[in-house]
Write a protein that holds these residues in place. Structure first.
Motif, PDB file in Angstrom:
ATOM      1  N   LEU A  51       0.848  -1.185   0.000  1.00  0.00           N
ATOM      2  CA  LEU A  51       0.000   0.000   0.000  1.00  0.00           C
ATOM      3  C   LEU A  51       0.888   1.241   0.000  1.00  0.00           C
ATOM      4  O   LEU A  51       1.762   1.387   0.851  1.00  0.00           O
ATOM      5  N   ILE A  52       0.639   2.120  -0.973  1.00  0.00           N
ATOM      6  CA  ILE A  52       1.460   3.313  -1.183  1.00  0.00           C
ATOM      7  C   ILE A  52       0.583   4.552  -1.085  1.00  0.00           C
ATOM      8  O   ILE A  52      -0.559   4.556  -1.559  1.00  0.00           O
ATOM      9  N   LEU A  53       1.115   5.612  -0.487  1.00  0.00           N
ATOM     10  CA  LEU A  53       0.434   6.904  -0.423  1.00  0.00           C
ATOM     11  C   LEU A  53       1.256   7.926  -1.187  1.00  0.00           C
ATOM     12  O   LEU A  53       2.446   8.107  -0.922  1.00  0.00           O
ATOM     13  N   ASP A  54       0.622   8.590  -2.165  1.00  0.00           N
ATOM     14  CA  ASP A  54       1.284   9.639  -2.949  1.00  0.00           C
ATOM     15  C   ASP A  54       0.620  10.965  -2.609  1.00  0.00           C
ATOM     16  O   ASP A  54      -0.487  11.265  -3.070  1.00  0.00           O
ATOM     17  N   LEU A  55       1.294  11.767  -1.791  1.00  0.00           N
ATOM     18  CA  LEU A  55       0.778  13.070  -1.370  1.00  0.00           C
ATOM     19  C   LEU A  55       1.193  14.131  -2.379  1.00  0.00           C
ATOM     20  O   LEU A  55       2.372  14.294  -2.673  1.00  0.00           O
ATOM     21  N   GLY A  56       0.211  14.871  -2.902  1.00  0.00           N
ATOM     22  CA  GLY A  56       0.502  15.832  -3.960  1.00  0.00           C
ATOM     23  C   GLY A  56       0.801  15.106  -5.253  1.00  0.00           C
ATOM     24  O   GLY A  56       1.787  15.382  -5.933  1.00  0.00           O
ATOM     25  N   CYS A  57      -0.078  14.173  -5.612  1.00  0.00           N
ATOM     26  CA  CYS A  57       0.184  13.241  -6.717  1.00  0.00           C
ATOM     27  C   CYS A  57       0.161  13.884  -8.088  1.00  0.00           C
ATOM     28  O   CYS A  57       0.714  13.349  -9.053  1.00  0.00           O
ATOM     29  N   GLY A  58      -0.489  15.060  -8.214  1.00  0.00           N
ATOM     30  CA  GLY A  58      -0.625  15.661  -9.540  1.00  0.00           C
ATOM     31  C   GLY A  58      -1.405  14.750 -10.470  1.00  0.00           C
ATOM     32  O   GLY A  58      -2.355  14.081 -10.052  1.00  0.00           O
ATOM     33  N   LEU A 105      -8.413   7.666  -5.728  1.00  0.00           N
ATOM     34  CA  LEU A 105      -8.283   9.116  -5.830  1.00  0.00           C
ATOM     35  C   LEU A 105      -8.939   9.839  -4.658  1.00  0.00           C
ATOM     36  O   LEU A 105     -10.057   9.493  -4.251  1.00  0.00           O
ATOM     37  N   HIS A 106      -8.224  10.858  -4.149  1.00  0.00           N
ATOM     38  CA  HIS A 106      -8.779  11.713  -3.094  1.00  0.00           C
ATOM     39  C   HIS A 106      -8.421  13.166  -3.400  1.00  0.00           C
ATOM     40  O   HIS A 106      -7.236  13.502  -3.449  1.00  0.00           O
ATOM     41  N   GLN A 107      -9.430  14.004  -3.602  1.00  0.00           N
ATOM     42  CA  GLN A 107      -9.166  15.433  -3.729  1.00  0.00           C
ATOM     43  C   GLN A 107      -9.209  16.035  -2.333  1.00  0.00           C
ATOM     44  O   GLN A 107     -10.268  16.093  -1.696  1.00  0.00           O
ATOM     45  N   ALA A 108      -8.047  16.463  -1.840  1.00  0.00           N
ATOM     46  CA  ALA A 108      -7.959  16.971  -0.472  1.00  0.00           C
ATOM     47  C   ALA A 108      -6.684  17.792  -0.311  1.00  0.00           C
ATOM     48  O   ALA A 108      -5.714  17.624  -1.055  1.00  0.00           O
ATOM     49  N   ASP A 109      -6.702  18.668   0.669  1.00  0.00           N
ATOM     50  CA  ASP A 109      -5.520  19.426   1.055  1.00  0.00           C
ATOM     51  C   ASP A 109      -4.615  18.485   1.848  1.00  0.00           C
ATOM     52  O   ASP A 109      -5.030  17.950   2.891  1.00  0.00           O
TER      53      ASP A 109
END
Length: 233
Positions: A51-58, A105-109
């Protein structure tokens, strides 16, 4: 308009322009290829159900290749970005590159995004953390990243520091439109404090220069880009 809203408005204009005018993985912009430091970590997450998290994935510059790598292992990449344009484009690209099931997908700050404890094998944040609303929020995100990483999991951060913007025509130094713009030394101190006791796999400071557009202005952007890759003990 306050300074934070102004910065985010200008960054949205810049990124929307790039996403509309340049296609992912085609030459002509920074979207051309994934970050090599991220790709170098792929062999470390090629295991069952990573499981990978990409913060600010563009639009998926890194998350598409990550999803392709974990697909044979029933893995998943959680992608978070503030911009609706990024999420819309990434939704298209995940279908185009046949990784729709592997990308969530997550649209979030990212400054407010909650990360579950010891959930992730790899957390990636490339040119993203400096877009948190304040230095305090930046430090809080680092703590959430550290807490959200599984034992032996990895965090891969690329963070800009000491950013300068100069009008290319007049030579005038402009206000650098970045939410968190710390000295390289202070930024490094924050990273080291957040990941105390972790194994440092890679640490590098590289001066970079870009030409960007701010409205009608051509602007020279200078930064010390910090690469910091650490593994939880």
């Amino acid at each position: 308009m306050n300074r934070l809203n102004h910065i985010r408005s200008e960054e949205k204009k810049y990124h929307d322009y790039c996403y509309d005018n340049y296609k992912l993985f085609e030459q002509g912009s920074w979207l051309y290829k994934p970050v090599q430091t991220v790709m170098d970590l792929l062999h470390m997450v090629e295991k069952d159900h990573p499981l990978i998290l990409d913060l600010g994935c563009g639009v998926g510059r890194n998350s598409i290749p990550l999803a392709q790598a974990v697909k044979p292992h029933n893995g998943k990449v959680i992608c978070v970005d503030l911009l609706d344009s990024a999420i819309v484009k990434l939704n298209q690209y995940r279908k185009e590159f046949d990784v729709e099931e592997e990308i969530e997908l997550h649209q979030a700050d990212i400054g407010q995004y909650q990360i579950s404890t010891e959930q992730y094998d790899l957390i990636v944040a490339v040119s993203a953390l400096e877009h948190t609303a304040s230095e305090r929020e930046f430090e809080e995100v680092l703590k959430r990243m550290a807490d959200g990483t599984k034992p032996c999991g990895i965090n891969c951060l690329i963070v800009n520091s000491e950013m300068k913007e100069t009008d290319l025509f007049t030579g005038e130094e402009l206000d650098a439109l970045m939410e968190v713009n710390l000295s390289t030394a202070v930024m490094m101190n924050n990273l080291e404090r957040a990941f105390t006791g972790w194994e440092v796999l890679r640490e590098l400071v590289k001066p970079l220069v870009y030409e960007i557009v701010r409205g009608e202005r051509k602007v020279l952007l200078e930064t010390n880009a910090i690469t910091y890759v650490v593994r939880k003990s």
